[in-house]
Each structure stands twice: as C-alpha cells, then as structure tokens.
Design an enzyme around this catalytic site. Sequence first.
Site, PDB file in Angstrom:
ATOM      1  N   ASP A 245      -3.331 -27.803  16.979  1.00  0.00           N
ATOM      2  CA  ASP A 245      -3.150 -26.278  17.167  1.00  0.00           C
ATOM      3  C   ASP A 245      -4.451 -25.445  17.295  1.00  0.00           C
ATOM      4  O   ASP A 245      -5.140 -25.181  16.350  1.00  0.00           O
ATOM      5  CB  ASP A 245      -2.523 -25.655  16.149  1.00  0.00           C
ATOM      6  CG  ASP A 245      -2.061 -24.407  16.109  1.00  0.00           C
ATOM      7  OD1 ASP A 245      -2.213 -23.847  17.155  1.00  0.00           O
ATOM      8  OD2 ASP A 245      -1.627 -23.829  15.113  1.00  0.00           O
TER       9      ASP A 245
ATOM     10  N   LYS B  57      -7.506 -19.735  18.427  1.00  0.00           N
ATOM     11  CA  LYS B  57      -8.199 -19.343  17.004  1.00  0.00           C
ATOM     12  C   LYS B  57      -9.745 -19.508  17.061  1.00  0.00           C
ATOM     13  O   LYS B  57     -10.223 -19.915  17.743  1.00  0.00           O
ATOM     14  CB  LYS B  57      -7.410 -20.939  16.067  1.00  0.00           C
ATOM     15  CG  LYS B  57      -6.243 -20.820  15.770  1.00  0.00           C
ATOM     16  CD  LYS B  57      -6.077 -22.206  14.911  1.00  0.00           C
ATOM     17  CE  LYS B  57      -4.639 -22.286  14.640  1.00  0.00           C
ATOM     18  NZ  LYS B  57      -4.138 -21.191  13.648  1.00  0.00           N
TER      19      LYS B  57
ATOM     20  N   ASP C 142      -1.786 -30.477  12.006  1.00  0.00           N
ATOM     21  CA  ASP C 142      -0.613 -29.399  12.186  1.00  0.00           C
ATOM     22  C   ASP C 142       0.635 -30.408  12.555  1.00  0.00           C
ATOM     23  O   ASP C 142       1.885 -29.742  12.990  1.00  0.00           O
ATOM     24  CB  ASP C 142      -0.756 -28.538  13.218  1.00  0.00           C
ATOM     25  CG  ASP C 142      -0.065 -26.975  12.953  1.00  0.00           C
ATOM     26  OD1 ASP C 142       0.494 -26.799  11.991  1.00  0.00           O
ATOM     27  OD2 ASP C 142       0.057 -26.335  14.094  1.00  0.00           O
TER      28      ASP C 142
ATOM     29  N   ASP D 120      -0.207 -18.041  18.952  1.00  0.00           N
ATOM     30  CA  ASP D 120      -0.477 -19.155  17.749  1.00  0.00           C
ATOM     31  C   ASP D 120       0.602 -19.206  16.784  1.00  0.00           C
ATOM     32  O   ASP D 120       0.586 -20.055  15.801  1.00  0.00           O
ATOM     33  CB  ASP D 120      -1.707 -18.347  16.866  1.00  0.00           C
ATOM     34  CG  ASP D 120      -2.361 -19.406  16.328  1.00  0.00           C
ATOM     35  OD1 ASP D 120      -2.215 -20.575  16.207  1.00  0.00           O
ATOM     36  OD2 ASP D 120      -3.486 -18.824  15.476  1.00  0.00           O
TER      37      ASP D 120
ATOM     38  N   ARG E 128       7.133 -21.890  14.990  1.00  0.00           N
ATOM     39  CA  ARG E 128       8.344 -21.682  14.815  1.00  0.00           C
ATOM     40  C   ARG E 128       8.924 -21.890  16.030  1.00  0.00           C
ATOM     41  O   ARG E 128      10.295 -21.883  16.139  1.00  0.00           O
ATOM     42  CB  ARG E 128       8.321 -20.140  14.281  1.00  0.00           C
ATOM     43  CG  ARG E 128       7.574 -19.273  15.031  1.00  0.00           C
ATOM     44  CD  ARG E 128       7.288 -17.879  14.459  1.00  0.00           C
ATOM     45  NE  ARG E 128       6.235 -18.143  13.321  1.00  0.00           N
ATOM     46  CZ  ARG E 128       5.775 -17.224  12.652  1.00  0.00           C
ATOM     47  NH1 ARG E 128       6.479 -16.088  12.667  1.00  0.00           N
ATOM     48  NH2 ARG E 128       4.850 -17.461  11.785  1.00  0.00           N
TER      49      ARG E 128
HETATM   50  N1  BES Z   1      -0.514 -23.988  12.077  1.00  0.00           N
HETATM   51  C1  BES Z   1      -0.916 -22.781  11.667  1.00  0.00           C
HETATM   52  C2  BES Z   1      -0.676 -22.300  10.339  1.00  0.00           C
HETATM   53  C3  BES Z   1      -1.972 -23.088   9.428  1.00  0.00           C
HETATM   54  C4  BES Z   1      -2.917 -22.117   9.301  1.00  0.00           C
HETATM   55  C5  BES Z   1      -1.653 -24.243   8.962  1.00  0.00           C
HETATM   56  C6  BES Z   1      -3.924 -22.656   8.440  1.00  0.00           C
HETATM   57  C7  BES Z   1      -2.599 -24.521   7.947  1.00  0.00           C
HETATM   58  C8  BES Z   1      -3.859 -23.680   7.866  1.00  0.00           C
HETATM   59  C9  BES Z   1       0.314 -21.745  12.626  1.00  0.00           C
HETATM   60  O1  BES Z   1       0.681 -22.510  13.815  1.00  0.00           O
HETATM   61  C10 BES Z   1      -0.477 -20.522  12.837  1.00  0.00           C
HETATM   62  O2  BES Z   1      -1.348 -20.613  13.417  1.00  0.00           O
HETATM   63  N2  BES Z   1       0.309 -19.593  12.152  1.00  0.00           N
HETATM   64  C11 BES Z   1      -0.207 -18.163  12.275  1.00  0.00           C
HETATM   65  C12 BES Z   1       0.976 -17.431  12.218  1.00  0.00           C
HETATM   66  C13 BES Z   1       0.743 -15.930  12.778  1.00  0.00           C
HETATM   67  C14 BES Z   1      -0.259 -15.889  14.058  1.00  0.00           C
HETATM   68  C15 BES Z   1       1.904 -15.207  12.926  1.00  0.00           C
HETATM   69  C16 BES Z   1      -1.051 -17.713  10.995  1.00  0.00           C
HETATM   70  O3  BES Z   1      -0.635 -18.562   9.995  1.00  0.00           O
HETATM   71  O4  BES Z   1      -2.057 -17.247  11.148  1.00  0.00           O
HETATM   72 ZN    ZN Z   2       0.642 -24.273  14.082  1.00  0.00          ZN
HETATM   73 MN    MN Z   3      -0.786 -21.706  15.459  1.00  0.00          MN
END
Ligand code: BES
Ligand code: ZN
Ligand code: MN
Length: 513
Positions: free
Chosen positions: A275, A282, A293, A352, A356
């Site tokens: 990811d 990111k 991920d 990101d 979902r």
């Molecule tokens: N895979 C990430 C979540 C994550 C972050 C897991 C850090 C483990 C450590 C997910 O896909 C993501 O990026 N989520 C975003 C959602 C947001 C943009 C609504 C997040 O958590 O920032």
């Molecule tokens: Zn993710």
């Molecule tokens: Mn993500």
Amino acid sequence: MKITVRPGGIAQTSSECIILGIYEGERSLEEPARVVDRASAGMLQEIMQSGDFKGERYRSFLLYKPREIVARRIMLVGLGKRKDCTLDKIRGAAAQGARAVRDLGLHELLMPATFARIPGVPQTGIIRALAEGVMLGLYAFDEFKTTNERKKKNVIEAVTILVENAQELQAARDAARKAAIIARAVQVVRDLVSRPANSATPAFMARTAKTIAKTSGLVCTVLSPSQAKKLGMGCFLGVAQGSREPAQFIVLEYVPAKAQHADTIVLVGKAITFDSGGSSLKPARGMERMKDDMSGGAAVLGIMQAAAQLKIPLRVIGIVPATENLPGGAALKPGDVITSLSGKTVEIITTDAEGRLILADALAYAQRYKPHAIIDLATLTGACITALGNDVAGVMGTDEQLINKIKEAAAATSEKIWQLPLWDEYSELLKSDIADIKNAAGRDAGAITGGCFLKEFTGKTPWVHLDIAGPAWTEKDRPYLPKGATGFGVRLLVHVLENWGKKGYIKGEKVNR
Ligand code: BES
Ligand code: ZN
Ligand code: MN
C-alpha cells in the site's frame, strides 16, 4: 519441529533439557519442581532462597546435571505470581523457556504437562498453551538471509510433553495435535506477511492459496482481472489499475463431512500486497511496513488451512481480494467515481482508503454463499492504532451475538479486541455530493467511518469487521510474539469456529485482559 506427547516421570526421562515453570515467591514447590528438588538434594529450594532466581515472570535460569535426574539440564522459567497466572502467561513462559534452550544451541527439549496449573482449566488446555507457546516463540523468518547465516542458526527439532497419567494420553495427544495445527497456521501467516512485496505479489498469494487447498483439502478458485471485470467488481479493479501486477480474487471453500446441516461462515481478508497510498501517495517514512497490508488476507488463508485440518463441522468460505495499491499512470485519482459489485457508486476522496474498496466487492460477493455470518479482517486504518494502540484490534459489526462470540474468543486466546460503535451519525459523514457514498470522511473517528463504509456492502447478513492495523505487526519482541508479523486473528477466529455451536462463557481468562 515435531511435538510428541508421551507418558513418563520427569526424573527418569532423558533429555538435553527439561523446561520447568516456577511460581514467584512460594515456599513450597509444585509437583514437577518438587521431584527435581528432591532428586537434586534440595538445590532448587536453595537457589530460590538465595534469591538468584525467584520465579519472576519470563526470567529463566539454567541448572546443569542435577544428581539422580536423567536429563542433562533444567531450564527454570518464572511464571510470576500464582494469582496472576493465566493461560497466556503459560504460553509466554513456554515460549521464553524454549527460546532460552534454543539459544544454548540445543536441538531438543522436554516439558511436563504439569508445567503449571490454573484452577478450572483442564490439563488439555495447559498442553495447548505449551505447544502453541513453543511453536510461536521459536518462530523466525530467515528466507532472505544468506545460506551461511541460516546454517549457523540454532533450531529445536523435537519437543516432548510428558504426561504422568497414561489414561490421559489420548486427550493430551489430541490437544497437542490441535495446538500444532493452529500454530502452524499462524506460522504460514507470519511467513506471508514477513515476505517482501516484490516476492509476495497477488499472484504469490493465489499460488499459496492453491497449495494450501491441495494439501489441506479445500477447493480454490481464483478470478482473473477479466473475470472480475465481467462480474462488475469496479472497486476491486479500481484499486488494481495503478499496478502492473494482475489482481487476484481468491476464494477458498471448505465443505465438512455433514454439509447439509452445517452453518456457512464467510471470512473476508484484505490483501493489499503493498500500500503506497496510490495517487494519494503516503509519506516515504515507514512506508516499507506497508508490505503487511495483506495481513487480513494472509490470516484468512491460515484460518482456512486450520479449519480444514481440524475438520471443523462448518462450511467455511475464505475470500481474499489481492492487489497492490500503486500510483501508476492508470491509477485511480481523487474525485473519480467507480461502481461496486453491489451496484453502489463510490466517490474516491483518497486513493489511500483502498482497503474498504476491495472489501466492498468481496463483501458483496460473499452474499452468493447465503452465509449465516460474515467476518472480515483488515489492516484498515491508522486511526484504529491511534484509538486502541498497537496490541488491540477494533471490532465493529451489525450483530451483537456474533460480536459476543468474538469477545469470548478474545478472552480465551488473549488476542485482544475492543468494540467501537457504528451509529448512523458516523455513516452520515460518508455522504457524497456526486455518488452514493464516498470512500473517506474527515479525520474524526477514522476507524469507525471505515467500518461504516464496509457496512453498506453487507446487506442483511450478520457481519463483524476486525480492524487489525495495530496487532498484525509488532515492533516489540515478546515471548510468543517475536518482533515482526504476529499472525493475529488466526487463534482468535479458529477459536470462534471451534466453539461455534457452543453456548456460554469459555473458561480460561477474564474478558479482555
Ligand atoms: N493500510 C492503511 C492503514 C494502515 C496504516 C495500516 C498504518 C497500518 C498502519 C490503509 O489503507 C490506509 O491508508 N488508511 C487510511 C485511511 C484514510 C485515508 C481514510 C489511513 O488510515 O490513514
Ligand atoms: Zn491499506
Ligand atoms: Mn491505504
């Protein structure tokens, strides 16, 4: 490594090293320790009175060649205070002891089934904790170390658990066999999650699923991108379109012997093999962690293997949508609108929030099996880590009974979870001006809005979501959770499956400790 259970006395059985649990601050010793003490002319009592070793939790202390004991060494491991001793502490003590024996360079060890006692917990429960602790504690991922370094590494090849009473042998062997099946499934998950993303591609996930299917007796189907397109999986393929690796929609099916009467459970696992955030890239710092991920998807593969090997009397389906999330020229962009398998349209606020999206199509696909319950596992949000920390998964869902089953399993396995609400006020935040729903709300209640998004794709089926972003990986090294991938979710959900039809509280530990 092989675990054998056999009858015998602790003093008369030969071994390179016996591991013994010792409670902290007690004047009289428990049975196996007392035998050792007597056979060594009171050496154990003397050590404990001297204060050199007091039984402090997870401390170890080596004794060499006690007189009248056939084994060469004894590794004492502290269990801490008796009143605080739980199955989890026993699992940890077994792990710590086994690691200490391994680090001595030995290849074999012996433990008495009477290693520790908890009122109300049968010996089979203790044996499961011992076997799990040893296997999980000794885990290491060394596939990418050079052969020289690998050769130098110490390994334990044989573990023997001694039972005193020959009548209990069959039940004891059965307990050890089950524990080994579950611990092996955890190891499979840790291997997958540890593996770097240039090796653990979506295709690798699919190949692994097929191997598991072949060796454990499951049916595996993998939908190619063109098949997924025909079905209308616009969200899954939307995420995949920035990557050169072809997405793989993996389905594993386990059919038990008496299938007509069995409930159907669908497990769904997020498998983003890397990811990067996609177009909504990111920050570079710590991005290497995003190879994990796919922890939810890997856990589903592990659980499916264990369910088949344990011959669980349920129809269990595992669905693992696997893809990368990369910022290629064809990648999704913020503002894009895509159509999910359910027909609902989704406005992309950030690429990101991709987990979902792939889960939306997987949850809609799950409906085909008319399941009694759907449980998903996903490293879904950083917000869940902010809310609950690194050791605890968030649990959300539409069915309190199902949530309670999972809470019971959490108490019994010490895989910690904490419930978050999915009230309508939160779902409001996902309203889109242009589409049916948007894929991200603001910063507030991020773990919950993630859950609310998923809920829209679960129909009327009882459903629970586990956000495992925190506990899927540990930076801390703990006795049975070595630094790195943890395999979180396997022990928890195998427990749910094993106890599906049973009612009432499961003995062992208090809730959420
Ligand atoms: N895979 C990430 C979540 C994550 C972050 C897991 C850090 C483990 C450590 C997910 O896909 C993501 O990026 N989520 C975003 C959602 C947001 C943009 C609504 C997040 O958590 O920032
Ligand atoms: Zn993710
Ligand atoms: Mn993500």
